[in-house]
Write a protein that holds these residues in place. Structure first.
Motif, PDB file in Angstrom:
ATOM      1  N   ILE A 342       0.446  -1.693   0.463  1.00 25.27           N
ATOM      2  CA  ILE A 342       0.420  -0.075  -0.182  1.00 25.27           C
ATOM      3  C   ILE A 342       0.880   1.215  -0.014  1.00 25.27           C
ATOM      4  O   ILE A 342       0.587   2.396  -0.851  1.00 25.27           O
ATOM      5  N   SER A 343       1.665   1.080   1.329  1.00 26.72           N
ATOM      6  CA  SER A 343       2.718   2.378   0.971  1.00 26.72           C
ATOM      7  C   SER A 343       3.575   2.845   0.014  1.00 26.72           C
ATOM      8  O   SER A 343       3.529   3.879  -0.550  1.00 26.72           O
ATOM      9  N   ALA A 344       3.723   2.069  -1.329  1.00 28.71           N
ATOM     10  CA  ALA A 344       4.410   2.079  -2.156  1.00 28.71           C
ATOM     11  C   ALA A 344       3.593   1.849  -4.093  1.00 28.71           C
ATOM     12  O   ALA A 344       4.719   2.080  -4.235  1.00 28.71           O
ATOM     13  N   PHE A 345       1.787   2.425  -3.112  1.00 31.69           N
ATOM     14  CA  PHE A 345       1.486   2.446  -4.881  1.00 31.69           C
ATOM     15  C   PHE A 345       1.718   3.525  -5.411  1.00 31.69           C
ATOM     16  O   PHE A 345       1.569   4.421  -4.654  1.00 31.69           O
ATOM     17  N   PRO A 346       2.633   3.865  -6.821  1.00 36.49           N
ATOM     18  CA  PRO A 346       1.890   4.734  -6.789  1.00 36.49           C
ATOM     19  C   PRO A 346       0.673   5.063  -8.713  1.00 36.49           C
ATOM     20  O   PRO A 346       1.022   3.816  -9.249  1.00 36.49           O
ATOM     21  N   PRO A 347      -0.593   6.141  -8.352  1.00 39.67           N
ATOM     22  CA  PRO A 347      -1.003   5.243  -8.431  1.00 39.67           C
ATOM     23  C   PRO A 347      -0.978   5.502 -10.531  1.00 39.67           C
ATOM     24  O   PRO A 347      -1.464   5.126 -11.819  1.00 39.67           O
ATOM     25  N   GLU A 348       0.182   6.595 -10.732  1.00 39.26           N
ATOM     26  CA  GLU A 348       0.041   6.824 -11.760  1.00 39.26           C
ATOM     27  C   GLU A 348       1.064   5.725 -12.826  1.00 39.26           C
ATOM     28  O   GLU A 348       0.812   5.516 -14.237  1.00 39.26           O
ATOM     29  N   SER A 349       1.636   5.016 -11.936  1.00 33.95           N
ATOM     30  CA  SER A 349       1.847   3.500 -12.437  1.00 33.95           C
ATOM     31  C   SER A 349       1.019   2.731 -13.433  1.00 33.95           C
ATOM     32  O   SER A 349       1.258   2.127 -14.189  1.00 33.95           O
ATOM     33  N   LEU A 350      -0.447   3.442 -13.092  1.00 29.60           N
ATOM     34  CA  LEU A 350      -1.610   1.789 -14.139  1.00 29.60           C
ATOM     35  C   LEU A 350      -1.260   2.155 -15.254  1.00 29.60           C
ATOM     36  O   LEU A 350      -1.472   1.635 -16.041  1.00 29.60           O
ATOM     37  N   LYS A 367      -6.733  -3.841  -1.416  1.00 31.44           N
ATOM     38  CA  LYS A 367      -6.460  -3.059  -1.033  1.00 31.44           C
ATOM     39  C   LYS A 367      -5.008  -2.307  -1.360  1.00 31.44           C
ATOM     40  O   LYS A 367      -4.709  -1.394  -0.555  1.00 31.44           O
ATOM     41  N   MET A 368      -5.269  -1.191  -2.573  1.00 30.53           N
ATOM     42  CA  MET A 368      -4.534  -0.432  -2.846  1.00 30.53           C
ATOM     43  C   MET A 368      -5.845   0.778  -2.657  1.00 30.53           C
ATOM     44  O   MET A 368      -7.453   0.394  -2.745  1.00 30.53           O
ATOM     45  N   PRO A 369      -5.491   1.855  -2.046  1.00 29.82           N
ATOM     46  CA  PRO A 369      -5.726   3.158  -2.032  1.00 29.82           C
ATOM     47  C   PRO A 369      -6.519   3.815  -3.453  1.00 29.82           C
ATOM     48  O   PRO A 369      -5.698   4.327  -4.153  1.00 29.82           O
ATOM     49  N   LEU A 370      -7.705   3.238  -3.962  1.00 28.80           N
ATOM     50  CA  LEU A 370      -7.871   3.837  -5.528  1.00 28.80           C
ATOM     51  C   LEU A 370      -9.508   4.587  -4.893  1.00 28.80           C
ATOM     52  O   LEU A 370      -9.614   5.474  -5.979  1.00 28.80           O
ATOM     53  N   ALA A 371      -9.124   5.091  -3.581  1.00 26.45           N
ATOM     54  CA  ALA A 371     -10.038   6.490  -3.555  1.00 26.45           C
ATOM     55  C   ALA A 371     -10.278   7.485  -4.805  1.00 26.45           C
ATOM     56  O   ALA A 371      -8.629   8.230  -4.493  1.00 26.45           O
ATOM     57  N   GLY A 372     -10.773   7.542  -5.608  1.00 25.76           N
ATOM     58  CA  GLY A 372     -10.409   9.089  -6.544  1.00 25.76           C
ATOM     59  C   GLY A 372     -10.198   9.015  -7.977  1.00 25.76           C
ATOM     60  O   GLY A 372      -9.848   9.332  -8.359  1.00 25.76           O
ATOM     61  N   THR A 392     -10.195  -1.552  -0.996  1.00 23.44           N
ATOM     62  CA  THR A 392      -9.868  -0.317  -1.960  1.00 23.44           C
ATOM     63  C   THR A 392     -10.981   0.714  -2.095  1.00 23.44           C
ATOM     64  O   THR A 392     -10.255   1.933  -2.862  1.00 23.44           O
ATOM     65  N   GLU A 393     -11.889   1.175  -1.188  1.00 20.64           N
ATOM     66  CA  GLU A 393     -12.712   1.968  -0.386  1.00 20.64           C
ATOM     67  C   GLU A 393     -13.203   2.524  -2.474  1.00 20.64           C
ATOM     68  O   GLU A 393     -13.494   3.794  -2.759  1.00 20.64           O
ATOM     69  N   LEU A 394     -13.631   2.359  -3.129  1.00 19.18           N
ATOM     70  CA  LEU A 394     -14.343   2.147  -3.893  1.00 19.18           C
ATOM     71  C   LEU A 394     -15.888   2.945  -3.758  1.00 19.18           C
ATOM     72  O   LEU A 394     -16.846   2.368  -2.845  1.00 19.18           O
ATOM     73  N   ASP A 395     -16.097   4.006  -4.880  1.00 22.20           N
ATOM     74  CA  ASP A 395     -17.648   5.117  -4.515  1.00 22.20           C
ATOM     75  C   ASP A 395     -18.354   4.575  -5.593  1.00 22.20           C
ATOM     76  O   ASP A 395     -17.777   3.952  -7.034  1.00 22.20           O
ATOM     77  N   ALA A 396     -19.034   4.674  -5.976  1.00 20.90           N
ATOM     78  CA  ALA A 396     -20.078   4.324  -6.428  1.00 20.90           C
ATOM     79  C   ALA A 396     -19.702   4.212  -8.114  1.00 20.90           C
ATOM     80  O   ALA A 396     -20.328   3.681  -8.768  1.00 20.90           O
ATOM     81  N   ASP A 397     -19.922   5.606  -8.876  1.00 27.76           N
ATOM     82  CA  ASP A 397     -18.711   6.241  -9.695  1.00 27.76           C
ATOM     83  C   ASP A 397     -18.020   5.139 -10.277  1.00 27.76           C
ATOM     84  O   ASP A 397     -18.039   4.512 -11.316  1.00 27.76           O
ATOM     85  N   GLN A 398     -17.138   4.463 -10.056  1.00 27.84           N
ATOM     86  CA  GLN A 398     -16.143   3.398 -10.125  1.00 27.84           C
ATOM     87  C   GLN A 398     -16.855   1.833 -10.036  1.00 27.84           C
ATOM     88  O   GLN A 398     -16.110   1.407 -10.653  1.00 27.84           O
ATOM     89  N   LEU A 399     -17.794   2.455  -9.329  1.00 30.82           N
ATOM     90  CA  LEU A 399     -18.366   0.482  -8.943  1.00 30.82           C
ATOM     91  C   LEU A 399     -19.315   0.995 -10.652  1.00 30.82           C
ATOM     92  O   LEU A 399     -19.616  -0.629 -10.838  1.00 30.82           O
ATOM     93  N   ASN A 416     -15.576  -3.663  -0.004  1.00 34.22           N
ATOM     94  CA  ASN A 416     -16.533  -2.065  -0.300  1.00 34.22           C
ATOM     95  C   ASN A 416     -17.748  -1.730  -0.183  1.00 34.22           C
ATOM     96  O   ASN A 416     -19.135  -2.714  -0.235  1.00 34.22           O
ATOM     97  N   GLU A 417     -18.369  -0.738   0.232  1.00 34.04           N
ATOM     98  CA  GLU A 417     -19.961  -0.583   0.593  1.00 34.04           C
ATOM     99  C   GLU A 417     -19.969  -0.352  -0.628  1.00 34.04           C
ATOM    100  O   GLU A 417     -19.730   0.417  -1.434  1.00 34.04           O
ATOM    101  N   ILE A 418     -21.440  -0.727  -0.534  1.00 33.20           N
ATOM    102  CA  ILE A 418     -21.840  -1.061  -1.716  1.00 33.20           C
ATOM    103  C   ILE A 418     -23.619  -0.392  -1.251  1.00 33.20           C
ATOM    104  O   ILE A 418     -24.296  -0.710  -0.821  1.00 33.20           O
ATOM    105  N   ASP A 419     -23.964   1.095  -2.193  1.00 32.56           N
ATOM    106  CA  ASP A 419     -25.450   1.551  -2.168  1.00 32.56           C
ATOM    107  C   ASP A 419     -26.591   0.950  -2.938  1.00 32.56           C
ATOM    108  O   ASP A 419     -26.282  -0.311  -3.452  1.00 32.56           O
ATOM    109  N   SER A 420     -27.768   1.138  -3.150  1.00 35.41           N
ATOM    110  CA  SER A 420     -28.799   0.873  -3.721  1.00 35.41           C
ATOM    111  C   SER A 420     -28.030   1.289  -4.979  1.00 35.41           C
ATOM    112  O   SER A 420     -28.653   0.575  -6.320  1.00 35.41           O
TER     113      SER A 420
END
Length: 710
Positions: A342-350, A367-372, A392-399, A416-420
């Motif tokens: 987690i501590s070494a995860f660089p989002p730009e590497s995707l 377990k990667m911090p994918l928020a935003g 990974t803290e997914l939100d509705a837009d990502q889902l 991950n929390e899943i809303d309606s």
């Protein structure tokens, strides 16, 4: 020039020599002791047999030439050819009878042997009664030709297998065995034996009195010992022979035959180590067992992908300290990509993954911090089948983006929390075969709703543990290497995010109160052992998991062994102890030094003005089932003013039961550094304990590395 009559007379005379010798060897049987040099004649049997076949069949054809009685010149050529064939038949039969006395036996041999004698006898009779009516001769020649063909067929069965002749036209359909039904021996081990071993150990050809074409023969063993003994590498004939050097006479398979691959060697070794069962199912092994991991691939029905493989240089470049890019299985163009740390995860590497968009089939960001983070790049993965996004803290837009991936077959979004709204989007993913929704906050009505929408999808919501206390599974320990030079990062993980991981670095078992709590990667700069356990409310603590780490510090300037290791387990001699290459537990003969009759006595010296080590670590192998035990005593002495002084010693805790093969590490702090040389002595167990099947026998000490530090 010799006259035809002289040639005929000579061949007729020699024919009686072969008849006499054949009768002697046939009637005497195994009671006749033949000199060793005659083995050369016997082994020429496969070479000689072609001559009589050709000459006899050619001679038989002459009997069918119309009006041959009126053509004496042609008749004479046919008779001489047939007579020469009879002589070669006699020589070939003699060579075969000699060869049969080596290590051939069985029903096929009996048929081949007597058919050969019938052919020899038949051709002799036919030659001397060739003046009979043409009709009788022709019928007899047909019978004899049939006998020649039958004899050749049984001979081919001896050397190539019973189905050799008809194999090309037999069905090549291979029954696909489901993983749940696969047997370790019948479906994993036996195919290796059939391909590499059975041709020399089957009915008709039983070398070393070992028959391998049925289980009873394997269980009986050969004249040199048992074929396998559960967990005992030393007494298992199979393991002994396959690990001998290729140039050794007893190495199996013989060096002129196809050799076992590294994977086949490992499978056979792991089969013996896991109990050498002839009936055990593959699925009864632990999922992390090396044999299970190697063999289960065969039964998983690896999918064939038609797209091109990625450039190997690109794959090499994409593999980093925080990302793994590997083929799904050997030779497959499909790629499995995983992020970790987690501590070494660089989002730009995707964005780096663009170069392998077409090849990614499995992708894990668990377990990667994918928020935003915008996940639309996933749509570029044209062949993506499995996506792991747990915790990974997914939100509705990502889902929503994920729900639009039409190629997905497996989706894991536990934690991950899943809303309606997200639930409605997930309900549209009709291509899913498996969906993992642990700890997603879904109510019972929500679970029923998604199950109804995805009626053909296997959905896993986890389980309700109310009223039942379950034991947690052990955490996982990750480290880039076992032997390192500067510092080493150790990471601990557990699939349940809320689980608390506690650990120790001194080899003791952690508890849930006083031991350190894991919260970030651990960096070590010494040699030791990490032991970790997982704890969580309403769960039993997990079993401990451990791993050794070795800091490569001071290298001795000179070293030597007082006693040589056992010839079967000598690796590269004393140099093995300082090559900084950790041995694997199954490969006993490759990187381990084995001592049994003599102790391991290692003497080392260091540069005159250099710092002397004050810490010594010794890497050992324990595998009680293979008679490999902790040393009965460890002693470290220093030479000072010509006298050996005790600097450290211990009596390791004796084993009380047989456990699986494992690496162990003994650490010592030396009393002082005022020495000129060090002497390390590991004394093998003189008598195995009473609880052991080999009670009273000698134990082994196996060592692969000795590490010195300041």
């Amino acid at each position: 020039m010799l006259k035809i009559s002289s040639i005929r007379s000579f061949l007729e005379s020699t024919l009686f020599v072969w008849i006499g010798l054949t009768l002697i060897i046939t009637l005497a049987g195994n009671t006749l002791v033949l000199p060793d040099w005659l083995q050369v004649v016997g082994r020429s049997h496969p070479i000689l047999l072609h001559f009589p076949i050709v000459l006899l069949l050619m001679g038989l054809l002459f009997f069918w030439i119309p009006g041959i009685d009126k053509k004496p010149e042609i008749r004479e050529i046919g008779e001489i050819s047939f007579l020469a064939g009879c002589n070669f038949a006699g020589i070939t039969v003699l060579a075969g009878l000699i060869l049969a006395q080596e290590e051939y036996t069985g029903e096929i041999l009996t048929w081949h042997k007597w058919a050969g004698l019938v052919v020899f006898g038949g051709c002799v009779i036919l030659y001397f009664f060739r003046a009979m009516q043409a009709k009788v001769i022709r019928i007899s020649s047909v019978v004899l030709a049939g006998a020649i063909i039958a004899t050749g067929h049984w001979g081919a069965g001896l050397t190539h297998g019973e189905d050799f002749l008809l194999a090309p036209i037999q069905s090549n359909n291979i029954e696909v065995v489901p993983l749940a039904e696969a047997e370790i021996f019948g479906d994993v081990v036996l195919p290796i034996l059939e391909a590499k071993c059975i041709s020399c150990h089957k009915e008709g050809k039983i070398k070393g009195e070992l028959r391998m074409d049925h289980i009873e023969g394997l269980q009986k063993g050969g004249k040199s010992g048992p074929f396998v003994l559960a967990g005992d590498f030393e007494k298992s004939l199979l393991i002994q022979r396959i690990n001998l050097p290729l140039d050794e006479k007893k190495h199996m398979p013989p060096k002129n035959k196809a050799q076992l691959t590294d994977e086949e060697l490992l499978i056979l070794s792991e089969w013996v180590a896991s109990g050498a069962s002839f009936e055990q199912k593959l699925v009864t092994l632990p999922a992390k067992n090396e044999l299970y991991q190697l063999a289960s691939v065969k039964f998983e029905g690896n999918k064939i992908y038609s797209f091109d493989a990625a450039d190997q240089d690109d794959i090499t470049e994409l593999n980093t300290s925080f990302r793994s890019v590997q083929p799904l299985f050997p030779e497959s163009p499909a790629l499995d990509v995983s992020y970790f740390g987690i501590s070494a995860f660089p989002p730009e590497s995707l964005s780096d993954l663009k170069m392998v968009n077409d090849q990614i089939v499995q992708f894990s960001l668990s377990k990667m911090p994918l928020a935003g983070i915008d996940l639309k790049f996933l749509k570029d993965f044209k062949h993506l089948e499995e996506l792991q996004l747990n915790f990974t803290e997914l939100d509705a837009d990502q889902l929503k983006v994920i729900s639009e991936l039409n190629t997905l077959e497996v989706l894991a979004i536990s934690g991950n929390e899943i809303d309606s709204e997200s639930l409605q989007n997930l309900a549209k993913m009709k291509s899913l075969k498996k969906l993992y929704l642990w700890q997603t906050g879904l109510s019972d009505p929500d679970q029923k709703s998604i199950q109804k929408s995805l009626s053909t999808t296997e959905i896993d919501f986890g389980f309700d543990g109310k009223g039942i206390i379950y034991e947690l599974n052990s955490p996982a320990i990750s480290q880039a290497e076992l032997i390192y030079q500067d510092s080493l990062e150790l990471t601990l993980s557990h699939p349940i995010k809320t689980a608390e991981i506690r650990y120790t670095l001194d080899g003791t078992e952690p508890d849930s109160i006083s031991s350190a709590v894991y919260s970030a990667p651990i960096f070590v700069k010494n040699t030791g052992k990490i032991v970790a356990k997982a704890y969580a409310a309403d769960w039993k603590g997990s079993k401990a998991i451990e791993a050794v780490f070795m800091h490569s510090g001071i290298t001795p300037s000179k070293f030597s062994l007082v006693y040589e290791p056992n010839s079967k387990y000598k690796a590269s001699g004393a140099a093995t102890l300082f090559d900084l290459e950790k041995a694997k537990t199954p490969n006993l003969g490759e990187k381990w030094l084995g001592f049994q009759d003599e102790p391991m006595v290692l003497e080392v010296g260091f540069e005159k003005n250099a710092d002397k080590p004050k810490d010594v670590s010794i890497s050992l192998l324990y595998s009680e089932g293979s008679h490999i035990f902790p040393p009965s005593k460890v002693s470290i002495q220093g030479l000072e003013n010509g006298k050996w002084n005790q600097l450290a010693s211990t009596i390791p805790t004796p084993s009380t039961k047989a456990s699986s093969a494992r690496s162990e590490l003994l650490n010592f702090e030396l009393a002082n550094t005022n020495y000129d040389k060090l002497k390390i002595t590991l004394t093998p167990l003189a008598h195995l304990p009473k609880w052991h099947p080999g009670a009273g026998g000698k134990g082994w000490v196996f060592v692969d590395e000795v590490i010195f530090n300041k």
